[in-house]
Design an enzyme around this catalytic site. Structure first.
Site, mmCIF file in Angstrom:
data_model
loop_
_atom_site.group_PDB
_atom_site.id
_atom_site.type_symbol
_atom_site.label_atom_id
_atom_site.label_comp_id
_atom_site.label_asym_id
_atom_site.label_seq_id
_atom_site.Cartn_x
_atom_site.Cartn_y
_atom_site.Cartn_z
ATOM 1 N N SER A 1 1.204 -0.840 0.071
ATOM 2 C CA SER A 1 -0.037 0.005 0.243
ATOM 3 C C SER A 1 0.744 1.310 -0.177
ATOM 4 O O SER A 1 1.206 2.102 0.996
ATOM 5 C CB SER A 1 -0.504 -0.521 1.235
ATOM 6 O OG SER A 1 -1.217 1.440 1.372
ATOM 7 N N GLY A 2 0.208 2.380 -1.038
ATOM 8 C CA GLY A 2 1.542 3.083 -0.734
ATOM 9 C C GLY A 2 0.969 4.164 0.226
ATOM 10 O O GLY A 2 1.589 4.970 0.907
ATOM 11 N N LEU A 3 -0.425 4.225 0.650
ATOM 12 C CA LEU A 3 -0.647 4.656 2.147
ATOM 13 C C LEU A 3 0.362 4.532 3.359
ATOM 14 O O LEU A 3 0.577 4.870 3.666
ATOM 15 C CB LEU A 3 -2.352 4.632 2.369
ATOM 16 C CG LEU A 3 -2.531 5.486 3.983
ATOM 17 C CD1 LEU A 3 -2.194 6.884 3.874
ATOM 18 C CD2 LEU A 3 -3.998 4.798 3.862
ATOM 19 N N ASP B 1 0.609 10.652 1.985
ATOM 20 C CA ASP B 1 0.570 10.356 0.449
ATOM 21 C C ASP B 1 0.783 10.962 -0.270
ATOM 22 O O ASP B 1 -0.244 10.934 -1.182
ATOM 23 C CB ASP B 1 -0.596 8.919 1.086
ATOM 24 C CG ASP B 1 -0.782 7.934 -0.205
ATOM 25 O OD1 ASP B 1 -0.131 7.760 -1.429
ATOM 26 O OD2 ASP B 1 -1.818 7.993 -0.164
ATOM 27 N N ASP C 1 1.045 -1.153 -4.961
ATOM 28 C CA ASP C 1 0.136 0.062 -5.658
ATOM 29 C C ASP C 1 1.441 1.579 -5.779
ATOM 30 O O ASP C 1 2.107 2.293 -5.007
ATOM 31 C CB ASP C 1 -0.095 1.155 -4.150
ATOM 32 C CG ASP C 1 -0.979 1.805 -4.165
ATOM 33 O OD1 ASP C 1 -1.120 2.663 -5.486
ATOM 34 O OD2 ASP C 1 -1.551 2.856 -3.239
ATOM 35 N N ASP D 1 0.879 3.752 -7.150
ATOM 36 C CA ASP D 1 0.274 5.339 -7.616
ATOM 37 C C ASP D 1 0.048 6.094 -9.023
ATOM 38 O O ASP D 1 -0.450 5.116 -9.401
ATOM 39 C CB ASP D 1 0.798 6.186 -6.725
ATOM 40 C CG ASP D 1 0.994 6.691 -5.487
ATOM 41 O OD1 ASP D 1 0.252 5.498 -5.165
ATOM 42 O OD2 ASP D 1 2.276 6.380 -5.220
ATOM 43 N N GLU E 1 -3.002 4.321 -10.524
ATOM 44 C CA GLU E 1 -4.347 5.007 -10.712
ATOM 45 C C GLU E 1 -4.586 6.594 -11.927
ATOM 46 O O GLU E 1 -3.073 7.236 -12.226
ATOM 47 C CB GLU E 1 -5.132 5.279 -9.148
ATOM 48 C CG GLU E 1 -3.023 6.301 -8.581
ATOM 49 C CD GLU E 1 -3.792 6.593 -7.132
ATOM 50 O OE1 GLU E 1 -3.841 5.652 -6.392
ATOM 51 O OE2 GLU E 1 -3.544 7.682 -6.723
ATOM 52 N N LYS F 1 0.242 12.543 -6.545
ATOM 53 C CA LYS F 1 -1.259 12.625 -5.950
ATOM 54 C C LYS F 1 -1.358 12.245 -5.044
ATOM 55 O O LYS F 1 -0.254 12.890 -3.846
ATOM 56 C CB LYS F 1 -1.317 10.453 -6.305
ATOM 57 C CG LYS F 1 -0.602 10.009 -5.663
ATOM 58 C CD LYS F 1 -0.328 9.724 -4.441
ATOM 59 C CE LYS F 1 -1.596 8.960 -3.685
ATOM 60 N NZ LYS F 1 -2.584 7.870 -3.635
ATOM 61 N N ASN G 1 -4.001 11.025 -1.708
ATOM 62 C CA ASN G 1 -4.892 9.730 -1.153
ATOM 63 C C ASN G 1 -6.770 9.866 -1.260
ATOM 64 O O ASN G 1 -7.150 11.767 -1.751
ATOM 65 C CB ASN G 1 -4.581 9.960 0.351
ATOM 66 C CG ASN G 1 -5.458 7.764 0.610
ATOM 67 O OD1 ASN G 1 -6.619 8.485 1.411
ATOM 68 N ND2 ASN G 1 -4.611 7.249 0.214
ATOM 69 N N SER G 2 -6.947 8.552 -2.379
ATOM 70 C CA SER G 2 -8.079 9.579 -2.675
ATOM 71 C C SER G 2 -9.168 9.582 -1.897
ATOM 72 O O SER G 2 -10.615 10.244 -2.113
ATOM 73 C CB SER G 2 -8.978 7.414 -3.324
ATOM 74 O OG SER G 2 -7.760 7.517 -3.952
ATOM 75 N N ARG H 1 -6.127 1.455 -11.912
ATOM 76 C CA ARG H 1 -7.506 1.723 -10.857
ATOM 77 C C ARG H 1 -7.856 3.287 -11.323
ATOM 78 O O ARG H 1 -7.729 3.602 -11.792
ATOM 79 C CB ARG H 1 -6.586 1.771 -9.870
ATOM 80 C CG ARG H 1 -7.116 2.745 -8.780
ATOM 81 C CD ARG H 1 -6.253 2.741 -7.731
ATOM 82 N NE ARG H 1 -6.732 4.011 -7.095
ATOM 83 C CZ ARG H 1 -6.521 3.791 -5.422
ATOM 84 N NH1 ARG H 1 -5.648 2.650 -4.639
ATOM 85 N NH2 ARG H 1 -6.681 5.038 -4.487
ATOM 86 N N HIS I 1 -12.606 2.240 -7.598
ATOM 87 C CA HIS I 1 -12.342 2.603 -6.487
ATOM 88 C C HIS I 1 -13.739 3.263 -6.173
ATOM 89 O O HIS I 1 -14.140 3.694 -6.558
ATOM 90 C CB HIS I 1 -11.037 3.638 -6.688
ATOM 91 C CG HIS I 1 -10.591 3.344 -4.287
ATOM 92 N ND1 HIS I 1 -11.215 2.641 -3.730
ATOM 93 C CD2 HIS I 1 -9.451 4.095 -4.045
ATOM 94 C CE1 HIS I 1 -10.492 3.093 -2.541
ATOM 95 N NE2 HIS I 1 -9.784 3.617 -2.692
HETATM 96 C C1 SPV Z 1 -3.799 2.701 -0.076
HETATM 97 O O1 SPV Z 1 -3.944 1.778 -0.164
HETATM 98 O O2 SPV Z 1 -2.589 3.242 -0.594
HETATM 99 C C2 SPV Z 1 -4.662 2.492 -1.127
HETATM 100 C C3 SPV Z 1 -6.182 2.519 -1.135
HETATM 101 O O3 SPV Z 1 -3.938 2.905 -2.622
HETATM 102 S S1 SPV Z 1 -6.314 4.054 -0.513
HETATM 103 O O4 SPV Z 1 -5.826 4.780 0.243
HETATM 104 O O5 SPV Z 1 -7.685 3.089 -0.516
HETATM 105 O O6 SPV Z 1 -6.859 4.887 -1.391
HETATM 106 MG MG MG Z 2 -2.965 4.304 -2.369
#
Ligand code: SPV
Ligand code: MG
Length: 289
Positions: free
Chosen positions: A42-44, A54, A81, A83, A110, A116, A118-119, A155, A186
């Site tokens: 996971s990027g986060l 992130d 992930d 990004d 994505e 980027k 975070n979503s 994504r 997502h």
């Molecule tokens: C991550 O885990 O970094 C993701 C998923 O991209 S989210 O945080 O839900 O966007």
């Molecule tokens: Mg991410």
């Protein structure tokens, strides 16, 4: 079996499969030991564990260094992930080469703009990538891979950015035609409405992956019924460790003692086991004079 082949089979299998988040070598090992067939890098979580946001504050090579530890520590496949691919098509295709060298099975990109966000932070304010530009990126990544089983997952952030179903479908179909191996749809809603609408129109044309962080109360059987190929539990090892570390650190600080703490933390022996200290002891007997 190659990690990429394992991952391809996982995504293409008719059942719903599960990927669990990890953010370093230790958490990756814990995910594998629990029985998961794959890991979400996971990027986060990786950025948070590094103490940054992130927002691509960690460079892509710093992420690669973390991935190398994760990959060395495990034998199940890792989905990075990735990004936005850390730049344009050229940066993204170089990323694929470097991931293959480290036996990373797959990458997800994505359709947003580098750097980027975070979503789940102000998603509606986030601009999406131009569809043609993103398709070129997917094509360049697929052309760059040496291992035919390496997967590129696209994504789609249309729901996150406040666009409707039509835009979601238009993008997913364009990315499928550009060569993406699966679509990650997502959503930041707390229910499954958007995803259900998408799955109905999509009607099984290509594998779909979900990240149910915000719609966590959805019974897992619903994902099976919708024919979802893989579910990503995206950040729960990071969040579990933050909670545990905050509690124990606070306790040690206030009590200035370990008396009430020893039984609440993993025994040292468990740490040594996770590190496979035993193997080194055997090797020392064999190789040291
Ligand atoms: C991550 O885990 O970094 C993701 C998923 O991209 S989210 O945080 O839900 O966007
Ligand atoms: Mg991410």
């Amino acid at each position: 079996m190659k990690k990429s082949t394992q991952f391809k089979q996982l995504i293409q299998s008719p059942q719903t499969e599960y990927l669990m988040e990890a953010h370093n070598g230790l958490s990756a090992k814990i995910v594998q030991e629990a029985g998961f067939k794959g890991i979400w890098a996971s990027g986060l979580s990786i950025s948070a564990a590094l103490g940054v946001r992130d927002n691509n504050e960690a460079s892509w090579t710093q992420v690669m260094d973390v991935l190398e530890f994760m990959s060395d520590a495990t034998s199940v496949p890792i989905l990075l992930d990735g990004d936005t691919g850390y730049g344009n098509f050229n940066n993204a295709r170089r990323l694929v080469k470097k991931l293959e060298q480290r036996q990373i099975a797959a990458v997800c990109i994505e359709d947003k703009i580098f750097p980027k966000t975070n979503s789940f932070i102000n998603g509606e304010a986030q601009p999406l990538a131009d569809v043609d530009e993103f398709c070129g990126k997917i094509k360049a990544m697929k052309d760059a891979q040496n291992d035919e089983d390496f997967m590129v997952i696209a994504r789609v952030e249309a729901f996150i950015a406040g666009w409707g179903l039509d835009e979601m479908l238009r993008r997913a179909e364009a990315y499928r035609q550009a060569g993406a191996d699966a679509i990650l749809a997502h959503s930041k809603r707390s229910d499954l409405a958007e995803i259900e609408a998408f799955m109905k129109e999509w009607s099984g044309r290509h594998p779909v992956v979900l990240v149910p962080t915000k719609y966590y109360s959805t019974p897992t059987v619903r994902f099976h019924e919708l024919g979802i190929n893989a579910i990503i539990w995206a950040n729960h090892n990071l969040r579990a460790s933050v909670d545990a570390m905050q509690k124990i650190t606070k306790k040690i600080f206030t009590e200035a003692s370990l008396i009430h703490v020893e039984k609440q933390v993993a025994p040292l022996e468990e740490i040594f086991r996770l590190q496979d200290a035993e193997e080194l002891q055997q090797a020392e007997k064999k190789y040291l004079p």
